[in-house]
Design an enzyme around this catalytic site. Structure first.
Site, PDB file in Angstrom:
ATOM      1  N   THR A   1      -5.263   2.073  -0.527  1.00 21.23           N
ATOM      2  CA  THR A   1      -5.303   1.411  -1.833  1.00 21.23           C
ATOM      3  C   THR A   1      -5.642  -0.066  -1.662  1.00 21.23           C
ATOM      4  OG1 THR A   1      -2.930   0.848  -1.998  1.00 21.23           O
ATOM      5  CG2 THR A   1      -3.592   3.052  -2.677  1.00 21.23           C
ATOM      6  N   ASP A   2      -5.176  -0.684  -0.584  1.00 20.07           N
ATOM      7  CA  ASP A   2      -5.567  -2.061  -0.289  1.00 20.07           C
ATOM      8  C   ASP A   2      -7.076  -2.169  -0.124  1.00 20.07           C
ATOM      9  OD1 ASP A   2      -3.493  -4.087  -0.117  1.00 20.07           O
ATOM     10  OD2 ASP A   2      -2.587  -2.879   1.451  1.00 20.07           O
ATOM     11  N   MET A   3      -7.631  -1.300   0.721  1.00 17.56           N
ATOM     12  CA  MET A   3      -9.044  -1.401   1.034  1.00 17.56           C
ATOM     13  C   MET A   3      -9.910  -1.041  -0.169  1.00 17.56           C
ATOM     14  SD  MET A   3      -8.472  -2.557   3.935  1.00 17.56           S
ATOM     15  CE  MET A   3     -10.129  -2.815   4.498  1.00 17.56           C
TER      16      MET A   3
ATOM     17  N   GLY B   1      -9.869  -3.969  -2.546  1.00 14.64           N
ATOM     18  CA  GLY B   1     -10.748  -5.019  -2.027  1.00 14.64           C
ATOM     19  C   GLY B   1     -12.216  -4.714  -2.280  1.00 14.64           C
TER      20      GLY B   1
ATOM     21  N   ASP C   1       0.796  -1.227   0.000  1.00 17.00           N
ATOM     22  CA  ASP C   1       0.000   0.000   0.000  1.00 17.00           C
ATOM     23  C   ASP C   1       0.830   1.280   0.000  1.00 17.00           C
ATOM     24  OD1 ASP C   1      -2.951   1.105   0.570  1.00 17.00           O
ATOM     25  OD2 ASP C   1      -1.530   2.220   1.821  1.00 17.00           O
TER      26      ASP C   1
END
Length: 378
Positions: free
Chosen positions: A168-170, A173, A140
């Site tokens: 950016t991860d979330m 997802g 991230d």
């Protein structure tokens, strides 16, 4: 529950893939984590600030609550055969391996769709399947740095400031979850499975759509951050955060001349509306110096009744002491098999007006293996 009866195989670890699988679990799906026998999901050992629960990190439990765990060595023939039997029965497969890894494991898209034509195959990578960044670590902070997100925050002259969350991860997802749900709807009509792919970089670019769209249509090298109280590179004064005598206050979009009347700052009347952007630092400097003289509540008591968009800047203890936080019921308790409990957040979605909670903690590594093996043998 909307997804009751669906089975999700979650081969992913850390944040992006597991956060997608978590949301599907919150909506009623059965989620089985396929974990390596030696240590399982790497986030089991990611003890942020040393906080853990039931032998694993708090992070692991927060993002894997309510799931099941099946431990397997994909290089072992018997384990691989068992995983293939699971794939043949599953509705969705999620992974976040780098491009090419699933193919080398024998679980690439072409192989699994031949085994299960109704399967939804969902992958998240760092930078997409092609290009010179294809094999970079999909992490991230690195994506925030490469995508321009870190540059957007902070005042002009300050160094770049990353978001304090793995955004950016979330976001990746969440976008993967959207794609899965869309393909499930299509499968309900056509009985055909499908493939969805997202990347952290594409999620980061999309997250900046407002700013990037403006930039792409302006003749400029880069937009300028405000010198004072930067909150958005393209919004006029007063947009930003300002120190008060006892804290900080956020001011969103508001007419500068009206602010001057309310705050007792007649100098603001000298700025015409068409200068509120180009003269934003001069305006913000006046506001900065003026707002620092009194406490936050003093200014809120003036601005809120007048309809000005403003808010105090709260830390977590202050937020959780607010009646508005209690009214949301935003936290829940999860319980381990031994009865120990841990507080975490809940699913933010309400279905038919009902708050969704999942009180079961994340599984211990391989905890559901015997039950799943029995199911496969039946």
């Amino acid at each position: 529950m909307p997804l009751a009866g669906l089975t999700i195989l979650d081969f992913s670890q850390f944040l992006a893939g597991p956060s997608c699988a978590l949301r599907l679990a919150d909506l009623g799906a059965r989620v089985i984590k396929i974990e390596r026998r030696d240590g399982g999901d790497a986030s089991r050992a990611l003890f942020l600030a040393g906080v853990g629960f039931d032998g694993a990190s708090a992070l692991f439990h927060t993002i894997n609550r309510g799931k099941e765990s099946y431990a397997a060595d994909l290089k072992h023939p018997d384990d691989f055969a068992a995983v293939l039997r699971l794939v043949a029965r599953a509705d969705v497969l999620i992974h976040n391996f780098r491009p090419g890894i699933m193919e080398r494991l024998g679980l690439g898209w072409d192989a699994v769709r031949a085994l299960n034509p109704r399967l939804i195959y969902a992958g998240v990578s760092g930078y997409g399947p092609e290009g010179p960044w294809r094999d970079r670590p999909g992490q991230d902070l690195l994506v925030q740095a490469l995508s321009g997100i870190a540059w957007l925050s902070g005042d002009a002259g300050d160094p770049p400031v990353p978001a304090g969350l793995s955004i950016t991860d979330m976001m990746a997802g969440a976008q993967l979850c959207q794609g899965i749900l869309a393909l499930l709807v299509r499968r309900g009509v056509t009985s055909r499975g499908g493939r969805v792919d997202v990347s952290l970089m594409e999620a980061a670019i999309d997250l900046q759509f407002e700013h990037l769209s403006v930039h792409l249509n302006r003749a400029e090298p880069m937009p300028e951050r405000s010198i004072v109280a930067n909150g958005n590179v393209y919004l006029a004064a007063p947009y930003g955060l300002y120190a008060t005598a006892d804290g900080h206050i956020a001011l969103a979009m508001a007419p500068v001349d009206r602010l001057g009347e309310l705050l007792g700052l007649p100098e603001l009347a000298d700025f015409a509306p068409d200068t509120w952007y180009v003269e934003r630092d001069a305006i913000k400097a006046l506001l900065r110096d003026h707002l620092a003289a009194r406490d936050t509540q003093h200014w809120l008591a003036i601005l809120e009744p007048a309809g000005i968009w403003c808010a105090p800047v709260l830390d977590w203890p202050a937020l959780m002491s607010e009646p508005a936080f209690a009214a949301l019921g935003a936290t829940q308790s999860i319980a381990a098999s031994d009865g120990a409990t841990m507080l975490t957040t809940r699913c933010p979605i309400r279905i038919d007006g009902a708050i969704l909670t999942s009180p079961r903690a994340a599984p211990r590594l391989g905890a559901n293996g015997p039950t799943i093996d029995q199911e496969l043998a039946a």
